[in-house]
Design an enzyme around this catalytic site. Structure first.
Site, PDB file in Angstrom:
ATOM      1  N   HIS A  10       0.832  -1.211   0.000  1.00 44.11           N
ATOM      2  CA  HIS A  10       0.000   0.000   0.000  1.00 44.11           C
ATOM      3  C   HIS A  10       0.872   1.270   0.000  1.00 44.11           C
ATOM      4  CE1 HIS A  10      -3.582   2.453   1.153  1.00 44.11           C
ATOM      5  NE2 HIS A  10      -2.654   3.188   1.715  1.00 44.11           N
ATOM      6  N   GLU A  11       1.749   1.366   0.983  1.00 45.02           N
ATOM      7  CA  GLU A  11       2.596   2.568   1.060  1.00 45.02           C
ATOM      8  C   GLU A  11       3.542   2.612  -0.141  1.00 45.02           C
ATOM      9  OE1 GLU A  11       1.650   4.729   3.163  1.00 45.02           O
ATOM     10  OE2 GLU A  11       0.411   3.396   4.389  1.00 45.02           O
TER      11      GLU A  11
ATOM     12  N   HIS B 207       1.788   4.419  -2.880  1.00 45.77           N
ATOM     13  CA  HIS B 207       1.892   5.881  -2.709  1.00 45.77           C
ATOM     14  C   HIS B 207       3.274   6.370  -3.159  1.00 45.77           C
ATOM     15  CE1 HIS B 207      -1.776   6.881  -0.575  1.00 45.77           C
ATOM     16  NE2 HIS B 207      -1.555   6.040   0.411  1.00 45.77           N
TER      17      HIS B 207
ATOM     18  N   GLU C 197      -4.740   7.744  -2.973  1.00 47.37           N
ATOM     19  CA  GLU C 197      -5.155   6.443  -2.433  1.00 47.37           C
ATOM     20  C   GLU C 197      -5.523   5.479  -3.559  1.00 47.37           C
ATOM     21  OE1 GLU C 197      -4.847   5.344   0.560  1.00 47.37           O
ATOM     22  OE2 GLU C 197      -4.241   7.246   1.468  1.00 47.37           O
TER      23      GLU C 197
END
Lengths: 500, 500
Positions: A264-265, A268, A294
């Site tokens: 997830h990160e 980003h 997101e």
């Protein structure tokens, strides 16, 4: 170059340095500074943020922007500079209405409130955080009153994180989702559930770190332009496209959490690492639209990371780095990473019930800002909504209302971005498959970097220069809708749970 | 409070914030920032260091100090403030003679030179570093010319790191040591040497980190006021007594290096954590005398850490945290941590031959600053001296002249501090045993914190308010001499090596 442009560039350069060290102070407070060292960092952050804010709202800057907007000056600017000047002037009109001393109060309270939230969460005691939350709500309303007088506060907050978004649109999108997901989740929960016993063994955090590094590199995170830290709650921040940092948290009895936080990160971070470097440290760089942001982290996490084919090229390496995984087959792993269940913690939720976690927070924020529900009533309201949407009641505040840090620094209105991101993802997925072919095939063959490249070119490169609506229009050529996401969920989970 | 004092305190407060973020930028560059992020940090560091330097040499500050030094103002100041005002005025007289633009060049070159040194070391190629070293030497000479015109440059540098110290005194002290150590080392090398095979197995860096944490806590390092990072070359820095950070480096085939780096840097950190907090962020805090500072790190590392009794209360725990250590008895471990041999790397050397590594560097620095030996001749000179003192020749520059970072940021004149520290340690040890009884007993019984307390009270508390000469006089009541250190070496190694 005109004299004003030259002065303006020097001015931007100085502002950049202040923002640089504010970012660094924040990073270090979260990842490294010891307990007794926090106060020194807060002092410095308060001072430099206030200076930085003063610089970004000064008469001097205002004057330069006015000059640069005159037709003869403006015509000479590069396209990037035209965007920067226009954007800064628009932001400034709003920010200049915030009194400098009130801004300073806000910055200090943000930092103190963040620490109080951490203490409250550790002690599982909402009362430690309540007075700070109350201050943050009041300050948020006060700030919105300066920047957007007369406007509905909650719409101001939504627009702040996802420009052009308002609660009418979100009501519609979230409504579409609720309608489809409530029956889908009922069917899933009635189906046979996988056994998750093996996933509660002890998994050495040091091994988890190695798996995280593997996954970050696999999806395309650049270590030369990035770093990893450890925090209570994972996040990503960036100094420029050349220095983008992610954090993670390692649970000893759960190997999946840190893997998916990493992906997830990492999503980003890949976004920020691939913004046009010409935009570095300007209003054009570092994507400011949180729904769009997101949509990237969640595309990697869910659309790619929770696809079985994602794991085919790397699963053996994961097992080597984390020996307990050798007891777990890829099929078992795949079932568990798509194990749908009503659970307490947003960040640990499966991608389906996750939607309810966000809808709940969205409704909480409307209750705070529209209905002015008092702070002491919030834990009760939280628990009521948990019962309504997820059919469970938190045993304490740490696993209830205190679980997320967002409200502690006043990021009200941020939560809907996560779900907007997923809604966009449903749309991107349909478009990507039209252009590149089935995602299953690309992943199975270990060609994930082709997807990263597609996202780089379609989305990342533009940084903040395209609004969310423009991004969607450019990638998909249509208006935003939750239907593709619903189709994705229905197709995928019919297969995962063998639904009729 | 007088109006000038009030202004002065506000001014100090602002200066403190700039120094705070300069420290943070440095910390992050070394421990976290990625390769491509270095340039952004260097830009910020150059800007804020230059501002900070301008503030510390401004006419405004000069005027305030002049006023505060007038008899009626000065009489009203606290003792601490009297010290601060006097010290700042003295430093300022020197620093104000450095042109601001030349200072800026120095800061930027320091940062760039640090990175070039790292690249050069990794590539084992002196030529990458040579042009930067040349610039650092020239800039160091230039700066000394401003601050102390007409004085011998190398004496200016020695005095900078250890106030009151000059090459005449160091020649005498190092001469005393050489005379005694050359025959001692000959005898030791002729004796039976221990077998070190077991110490070259694989030791997991993650386990080494756990042992490091145990040792730091055992000697009294406070985690609430401290943090640990990882760097090529271990160091300690501090923001205040409440935030003191150490770094370490973990070698996979050597468990001892990281243990002793932890104890060494832990000694520096315990010093800083125990300075009178009233002195925080002033000229009175954070000990500026590097000989005195090294006397503390080296007291922990050598006098305590290389004593067998230090390990009796913790050795079993070390074996638990690092399972390969179970094959190694405490006796074997003790022999190895006092294994005297001619070796290439200063930081890995035993405490006896370590002295030669420093004497060599001291002579190199005299060659650079007195004899103006050109940079390209330095690797050859280094290798000659290695042969002379340690009877070995480096195979390449990485294990030769490039091994230490000190010269890369212009810290010429620092190296002698290490050995001065050990010379002081010999003196402290005799005094401590007079007052507290045999160190062997205290350590064996796990009462090491009593020693830490003694050092806290005798040395640490005073920060920078006592010069090295005053520290020695206060602790030992006599002039500095290398004789106690020689007595310590002779007694200890007669026993370790069973010498006749």
């Amino acid at each position: 170059m005109s004299k004003t442009l030259e002065q303006f560039e020097q001015y931007l350069d100085k502002m950049k340095k202040y923002e640089h060290i504010n970012t660094l102070l924040y990073w270090d407070m979260r990842t490294c500074a010891p307990k007794l060292g926090q106060a020194g960092h807060i002092d410095a952050l308060t001072y430099f943020s206030t200076e930085s804010f003063a610089m970004s709202t000064s008469d001097e800057l205002y004057g330069m922007l006015e000059t640069l907007k005159t037709p003869e000056e403006f015509a000479q600017l590069s396209d990037t500079m035209k965007f920067i000047v226009t954007r800064m002037q628009r932001d400034m009109e709003k920010d200049r209405r915030i009194p400098k001393d009130r801004y300073k109060v806000m910055v200090r309270e943000q930092a103190e409130s963040g620490n109080a939230w951490e203490d409250a969460k550790n002690a599982s005691d909402f009362s430690i955080f309540a007075p700070h939350l109350e201050k943050m709500i009041a300050l948020t309303k006060e700030m919105a009153g300066y920047t957007d007088p007369g406007k509905e506060v909650y719409d101001v907050l939504l627009d702040k994180y996802e420009e052009g978004m308002d609660s009418a649109t979100i009501d519609r999108l979230f409504g579409e989702l609720k309608e489809a997901l409530i029956p889908l989740v009922k069917k899933i929960l009635a189906a046979k559930q996988p056994d998750d016993t093996k996933f509660h063994a002890y998994f050495d955090p040091d091994d988890q770190r190695k798996v995280q590094d593997l996954l970050l590199s696999y999806i395309g995170f650049s270590k030369d332009a990035g770093a990893v830290g450890e925090t209570e709650h994972p996040f990503t921040l960036n100094f420029s496209s050349k220095d983008v940092r992610v954090t993670n948290h390692y649970y000893e009895h759960d190997p999946i959490s840190a893997m998916f936080s990493a992906i997830h990160e990492g999503g980003h971070a890949i976004f920020e690492q691939n913004v046009n470097p010409e935009y570095d440290n300007t209003a054009a760089g570092s994507c400011r639209y949180m729904g769009v942001h997101e949509s990237q982290s969640r595309f990697y996490e869910n659309i790619l990371g929770r696809n079985k084919n994602f794991w085919i090229p790397v699963y053996e390496k994961v097992q080597e780095l984390m020996p307990q995984m050798k007891d777990i087959s890829l099929d078992e792993f795949y079932r568990e990473i798509n194990h749908v269940r009503n659970s307490l913690i947003r960040t640990e939720a499966d991608e389906v019930t996750y939607c309810f976690h966000i809808i709940l927070r969205y409704e909480m924020e409307k209750a705070i800002f529209r209905d002015n529900v008092p702070v002491e009533k919030l834990p009760e309201l939280w628990n009521q909504k948990m019962k309504e949407y997820l059919d469970i009641t938190p045993a304490n505040d740490a696993e209830g209302i205190l679980q997320d840090m967002h409200w502690s620094d006043g990021s009200f209105g941020y939560f809907p971005s996560y779900l907007l991101g997923s809604i966009y993802d449903g749309m991107y997925l349909e478009e990507l498959e039209k252009e590149l072919g089935p995602v299953d095939e690309i992943l199975k063959e270990g060609r994930i970097k082709e997807i990263t490249k597609w996202l780089n070119e379609k989305i990342h490169w533009y940084g903040s220069t395209r609004t969310p609506k423009e991004v969607i229009a450019n990638v998909c050529g249509k208006e935003v809708s939750a239907e593709p996401l619903v189709r994705y969920f229905e197709k995928k989970y019919a297969s995962v749970y063998d639904l009729k």
